[in-house]
Motif scaffolding. Structure first.
Motif, PDB file in Angstrom:
ATOM      1  N   LEU A   3      17.530   2.844 -19.923  1.00 48.14           N
ATOM      2  CA  LEU A   3      18.144   4.147 -20.114  1.00 48.14           C
ATOM      3  C   LEU A   3      19.236   4.083 -21.154  1.00 48.14           C
ATOM      4  O   LEU A   3      20.034   3.156 -21.173  1.00 48.14           O
ATOM      5  N   ASP A   4      19.296   5.114 -21.980  1.00 51.12           N
ATOM      6  CA  ASP A   4      20.343   5.219 -22.991  1.00 51.12           C
ATOM      7  C   ASP A   4      21.482   6.033 -22.409  1.00 51.12           C
ATOM      8  O   ASP A   4      21.679   7.203 -22.732  1.00 51.12           O
ATOM      9  N   ILE A   5      22.207   5.429 -21.470  1.00 49.02           N
ATOM     10  CA  ILE A   5      23.267   6.151 -20.788  1.00 49.02           C
ATOM     11  C   ILE A   5      24.551   5.364 -20.863  1.00 49.02           C
ATOM     12  O   ILE A   5      24.564   4.171 -21.096  1.00 49.02           O
ATOM     13  N   GLU A   6      25.640   6.083 -20.652  1.00 47.94           N
ATOM     14  CA  GLU A   6      26.940   5.448 -20.621  1.00 47.94           C
ATOM     15  C   GLU A   6      27.245   5.059 -19.189  1.00 47.94           C
ATOM     16  O   GLU A   6      27.017   5.841 -18.266  1.00 47.94           O
ATOM     17  N   PRO A   7      27.715   3.886 -18.911  1.00 44.71           N
ATOM     18  CA  PRO A   7      27.998   3.475 -17.539  1.00 44.71           C
ATOM     19  C   PRO A   7      29.031   4.374 -16.902  1.00 44.71           C
ATOM     20  O   PRO A   7      29.995   4.788 -17.540  1.00 44.71           O
ATOM     21  N   ALA A   8      28.798   4.698 -15.630  1.00 42.84           N
ATOM     22  CA  ALA A   8      29.712   5.608 -14.959  1.00 42.84           C
ATOM     23  C   ALA A   8      31.038   4.932 -14.630  1.00 42.84           C
ATOM     24  O   ALA A   8      32.068   5.568 -14.585  1.00 42.84           O
ATOM     25  N   ASN A 117      21.614  11.661  -7.997  1.00 45.27           N
ATOM     26  CA  ASN A 117      22.072  12.981  -7.552  1.00 45.27           C
ATOM     27  C   ASN A 117      22.870  12.878  -6.259  1.00 45.27           C
ATOM     28  O   ASN A 117      23.805  13.659  -6.031  1.00 45.27           O
ATOM     29  N   ALA A 118      22.518  11.928  -5.410  1.00 39.48           N
ATOM     30  CA  ALA A 118      23.277  11.715  -4.173  1.00 39.48           C
ATOM     31  C   ALA A 118      24.702  11.270  -4.489  1.00 39.48           C
ATOM     32  O   ALA A 118      25.660  11.649  -3.787  1.00 39.48           O
ATOM     33  N   GLU A 119      24.861  10.501  -5.561  1.00 38.45           N
ATOM     34  CA  GLU A 119      26.207  10.084  -5.983  1.00 38.45           C
ATOM     35  C   GLU A 119      26.998  11.296  -6.499  1.00 38.45           C
ATOM     36  O   GLU A 119      28.200  11.400  -6.281  1.00 38.45           O
ATOM     37  N   CYS A 120      26.302  12.193  -7.198  1.00 40.60           N
ATOM     38  CA  CYS A 120      26.951  13.440  -7.623  1.00 40.60           C
ATOM     39  C   CYS A 120      27.394  14.234  -6.395  1.00 40.60           C
ATOM     40  O   CYS A 120      28.492  14.801  -6.366  1.00 40.60           O
ATOM     41  N   HIS A 121      26.522  14.260  -5.387  1.00 44.51           N
ATOM     42  CA  HIS A 121      26.811  15.011  -4.160  1.00 44.51           C
ATOM     43  C   HIS A 121      28.052  14.458  -3.465  1.00 44.51           C
ATOM     44  O   HIS A 121      28.912  15.216  -2.983  1.00 44.51           O
ATOM     45  N   TYR A 132      32.540  13.190 -10.460  1.00 39.95           N
ATOM     46  CA  TYR A 132      31.344  14.030 -10.583  1.00 39.95           C
ATOM     47  C   TYR A 132      30.907  14.124 -12.038  1.00 39.95           C
ATOM     48  O   TYR A 132      29.718  14.022 -12.363  1.00 39.95           O
ATOM     49  N   TYR A 133      31.873  14.303 -12.923  1.00 40.71           N
ATOM     50  CA  TYR A 133      31.587  14.411 -14.350  1.00 40.71           C
ATOM     51  C   TYR A 133      30.888  13.160 -14.869  1.00 40.71           C
ATOM     52  O   TYR A 133      29.913  13.240 -15.621  1.00 40.71           O
ATOM     53  N   LEU A 134      31.346  11.985 -14.447  1.00 36.29           N
ATOM     54  CA  LEU A 134      30.737  10.729 -14.870  1.00 36.29           C
ATOM     55  C   LEU A 134      29.323  10.580 -14.309  1.00 36.29           C
ATOM     56  O   LEU A 134      28.393  10.224 -15.035  1.00 36.29           O
ATOM     57  N   LYS A 135      29.155  10.857 -13.025  1.00 33.85           N
ATOM     58  CA  LYS A 135      27.835  10.742 -12.408  1.00 33.85           C
ATOM     59  C   LYS A 135      26.885  11.810 -12.955  1.00 33.85           C
ATOM     60  O   LYS A 135      25.675  11.578 -13.084  1.00 33.85           O
ATOM     61  N   ASN A 136      27.427  12.972 -13.268  1.00 28.19           N
ATOM     62  CA  ASN A 136      26.636  14.048 -13.850  1.00 28.19           C
ATOM     63  C   ASN A 136      26.053  13.605 -15.197  1.00 28.19           C
ATOM     64  O   ASN A 136      24.908  13.919 -15.530  1.00 28.19           O
ATOM     65  N   MET A 181      26.401  21.502  -8.412  1.00 27.37           N
ATOM     66  CA  MET A 181      25.691  20.625  -7.486  1.00 27.37           C
ATOM     67  C   MET A 181      24.443  21.317  -6.947  1.00 27.37           C
ATOM     68  O   MET A 181      23.371  20.702  -6.827  1.00 27.37           O
ATOM     69  N   ASP A 182      24.567  22.589  -6.608  1.00 25.62           N
ATOM     70  CA  ASP A 182      23.412  23.348  -6.110  1.00 25.62           C
ATOM     71  C   ASP A 182      22.309  23.410  -7.171  1.00 25.62           C
ATOM     72  O   ASP A 182      21.112  23.322  -6.850  1.00 25.62           O
TER      73      ASP A 182
END
Length: 225
Positions: A3-8, A117-121, A132-136, A181-182
């Motif tokens: 994945l090309d993502i930034e670590p949370a 998504n559970a981490e966002c929750h 939330y912003y980081l996990k999002n 979140m919803d």
């Protein structure tokens, strides 16, 4: 899957400083055209100049500053029209990502999306906007990857970086955290159910409302000024 993502987490000192400077630029401490002084900021944050330079680089990627050779780093805030135009494009890019993800994602990949998504929750339930912003960010980058289209993933990631400070800002509006979140829950279910057009519609609306909410934030800041 790579994945090309930034670590949370954990965030580097330069990331932390970049976030602080983002907030200070958007809330008016540094007005457009202001030259950001590397030495004074290093002293203020009690770091060497290297993390400050790295923070400047991140801000430049978001379009909040311009780096002018032999002159320095200057604050540049995009006009509201430019920001809304970027959100319009971002909404369409994410819609395509969602459509393709609903067609191509494996069961293992969908389970990974549920876990993120559970981490966002959890962050939402704790009222922790920064977490939330980081996990999002991880959530959205995963959807880009699940599209199975590397070029699309790269383009979506590039514009996501440009809009990062603005996407974060709108989360501070009352009720927006739970609303976001919803929206995530519905997006995950659409991708899981393999309904491409539904996933595209949900992601398009999810990003479009971010632009609308950001406009409300900026209007409020202008009234305060």
């Amino acid at each position: 899957m790579t994945l090309d993502i930034e670590p949370a987490e954990p965030r580097s000192r330069s990331d932390q400083i970049a976030q602080i400077l983002e907030d200070q630029i958007l809330t008016g401490r540094f007005s457009p055209g202001t030259r950001l002084d590397e030495a004074s900021l290093a002293e203020e944050h009690k770091v060497s100049r290297t993390p400050i330079r790295e923070a400047f680089h991140r801000l430049a990627q978001s379009g909040l500053v311009v780096q002018q050779p032999r002159r320095g780093v200057f604050v540049r805030i995009s006009s509201p029209v430019e920001i809304l135009e970027m959100f319009e494009v971002m909404a369409e890019l994410e819609a395509v990502c969602g459509r393709l993800a609903a067609k191509r994602a494996t069961e293992a990949a969908i389970e990974e999306l549920r876990e993120v998504n559970a981490e966002c929750h959890a962050a939402c339930d704790a009222g922790d906007i920064d977490r939330y912003y980081l996990k999002n960010g991880v959530f959205h980058h995963l959807i880009y990857a699940l599209s199975g289209n590397r070029f699309l993933e790269q383009e979506a990631s590039r514009l996501h970086r440009r809009l990062k400070p603005y996407r974060r800002m709108q989360l501070f509006l009352r009720g927006r955290l739970q609303q976001s979140m919803d929206e995530h829950e519905a997006i995950v279910e659409a991708i899981s159910a393999g309904t491409p057009e539904r996933a595209a519609e949900l992601l398009r609306d999810h990003v479009a409302v971010q632009g609308e909410k950001f406009h409300h934030v900026m209007s409020h800041l202008e009234q305060q000024g």
